[in-house]
Write an enzyme that holds these catalytic residues in place. Structure first.
Site, PDB file in Angstrom:
ATOM      1  N   ASP A   1      35.250  32.876  55.407  1.00  0.00           N
ATOM      2  CA  ASP A   1      35.810  32.804  53.910  1.00  0.00           C
ATOM      3  C   ASP A   1      34.575  32.640  53.089  1.00  0.00           C
ATOM      4  O   ASP A   1      33.545  32.607  53.259  1.00  0.00           O
ATOM      5  CB  ASP A   1      36.428  31.539  53.858  1.00  0.00           C
ATOM      6  CG  ASP A   1      35.585  30.495  53.933  1.00  0.00           C
ATOM      7  OD1 ASP A   1      34.827  29.796  55.074  1.00  0.00           O
ATOM      8  OD2 ASP A   1      35.264  29.659  52.606  1.00  0.00           O
TER       9      ASP A   1
ATOM     10  N   CYS B   1      41.958  50.018  46.327  1.00  0.00           N
ATOM     11  CA  CYS B   1      42.567  48.889  45.540  1.00  0.00           C
ATOM     12  C   CYS B   1      43.269  49.440  44.539  1.00  0.00           C
ATOM     13  O   CYS B   1      43.015  50.470  44.084  1.00  0.00           O
ATOM     14  CB  CYS B   1      41.710  47.546  45.341  1.00  0.00           C
ATOM     15  SG  CYS B   1      41.022  47.782  43.802  1.00  0.00           S
TER      16      CYS B   1
ATOM     17  N   CYS C   1      41.348  50.070  41.290  1.00  0.00           N
ATOM     18  CA  CYS C   1      40.599  51.439  41.414  1.00  0.00           C
ATOM     19  C   CYS C   1      41.599  52.544  41.251  1.00  0.00           C
ATOM     20  O   CYS C   1      40.924  53.548  40.566  1.00  0.00           O
ATOM     21  CB  CYS C   1      39.761  51.485  42.650  1.00  0.00           C
ATOM     22  SG  CYS C   1      38.222  50.180  42.555  1.00  0.00           S
TER      23      CYS C   1
ATOM     24  N   CYS D   1      37.320  53.067  46.830  1.00  0.00           N
ATOM     25  CA  CYS D   1      37.819  51.857  47.046  1.00  0.00           C
ATOM     26  C   CYS D   1      39.545  52.006  47.079  1.00  0.00           C
ATOM     27  O   CYS D   1      39.877  52.676  45.995  1.00  0.00           O
ATOM     28  CB  CYS D   1      37.618  50.795  45.976  1.00  0.00           C
ATOM     29  SG  CYS D   1      38.676  49.213  46.169  1.00  0.00           S
TER      30      CYS D   1
END
Ligand SMILES: [Zn+2]
Length: 365
Positions: A263, A303, A306, A301
């Protein structure tokens, strides 16, 4: 039967690709867990977590017990339901946050002041388990003693001894069969003390094992031998969690050593300050040279940011102080890191992890 069953799907050297099964669902490793300190990843909500592909989202016990309080979250059916999140949740013990407040520590527990109203609160290993049982995450953490680094050996030694004693008490206090409880290894950057702590925590017996107290001021060259010393003593059939570490170079190095989950707040903190993680390194989105650029933050990327937005647009939002800029960069940075973990998992399965590791280190090392 553990509240978490862990199966190794593939290995490549010491790196592992695994599947963990909790009472409420499974997660695959290596895994990056974004942090929703006070019940939300900053600027995001549960709808975003789903689209990004998060599997576990962290909550911070210290903050959640003070606001809104564990009893409120319990009445909503636990942290996941409270936040509208169907995926898995993990709460830290609150110890890391409490120890950053310079509290009064004794053998029994720790006394600290609320950052919200200055009121005094007491934390013991038993209270930390009880609060986390009521917050109801799928994975809870024992209360440990986490000293900042550097610190003299006697401070590290005392933290180690108290961490072990508190882990025993937490194990005895744990009564929730549908919630996993992870132990935490301490020991600073001393390989001897890391190995000793790992043996003691494993002797007590937990559902998974975390390595805490690293990435708290030491260099990566100091961190990795201490991490290695701890990992040598952890069982292979339990998940291993390196707490608070999330820079790409450390992620790939720790996975190479056999760590399964991580994390870090770095992804969202950098995002809020205008920095994107990309395949060519850190990218300052606010720089004037981006003003006319139509390309995305990172052409490689996958995502949603993007896929849709240009560097020029995001630079403009930063320039005029639109909060959406922080949101878009946070989504990208978390999604980019989750994709990095997916690429690690695929490389471990394909037996090509060494190549991926060296390509990441070429940029981030
Ligand atoms: Zn992206």
């Amino acid at each position: 039967m553990h509240p978490v069953e862990f199966e190794i799907d593939a290995t490549d050297g010491s790196a592992r690709a695994g599947t963990a099964t909790t009472a409420r669902g499974t997660y695959t490793t290596p895994l990056f867990m974004p942090v929703g300190t006070r019940g939300a990843i900053k600027y995001l909500s549960a709808v975003d977590y789903e689209r990004i592909g998060a599997q576990i989202v962290l909550g911070n016990t210290y903050h959640l017990m003070l606001r809104p309080g564990a009893d409120v979250i319990e009445r909503f059916g636990g942290l996941g339901r409270f936040a509208g999140w169907d995926g898995l949740t993990l709460t830290d013990s609150g110890g890391f946050q409490v120890f950053s407040l310079d509290p009064k520590v004794d053998d029994d527990g720790v006394t600290f002041k609320s950052t919200y109203d200055g009121s005094t609160h007491r934390f013991t290993p038993e209270i930390a388990v009880d609060v986390q049982q009521r917050i109801g995450a799928d994975i809870a953490m024992v209360l440990d003693v986490c000293p900042p680094l550097p610190n003299p050996p006697e401070v590290i030694r005392l933290a180690l001894d108290r961490t072990t004693a508190w882990a025993e008490r937490a194990r005895r206090a744990d009564t929730r069969p549908d919630q996993a409880l992870f132990g935490i290894v301490q020991g600073g950057i001393s390989e001897t003390m890391r190995a000793e702590s790992a043996r003691q925590i494993v002797d007590i017996g937990f559902d998974g094992y975390a390595i805490g107290g690293l990435s708290v001021g030491e260099t990566r060259e100091e961190m990795l031998p201490a991490l290695t010393a701890a990992l040598e003593h952890l069982p292979t059939d339990r998940p291993r969690y390196l707490m608070g570490v999330g820079d790409p170079a450390s992620l790939v190095e720790a996975v190479a050593l056999g760590v399964d989950q991580f994390d870090c707040v770095m992804q969202t903190r950098l995002g809020r300050h205008g920095t994107a993680l990309t395949s060519t390194g850190r990218f300052q989105a606010k720089a004037a040279r981006n003003a006319d650029l139509e390309e995305p933050l990172d052409p490689g990327c996958p995502c949603e940011v993007c896929a849709r937005h240009s560097r020029g647009y995001i630079r403009h939002l930063l320039q005029v102080g639109e909060p959406t800029a922080s949101r878009l960069l946070s989504i990208h940075n978390v999604a980019w890191t989750i994709d990095l973990m997916a690429r690690m998992r695929a490389a471990i399965t394909a037996g090509t992890f060494a190549e991926l590791r060296s390509s990441v280190l070429d940029v981030w090392g």
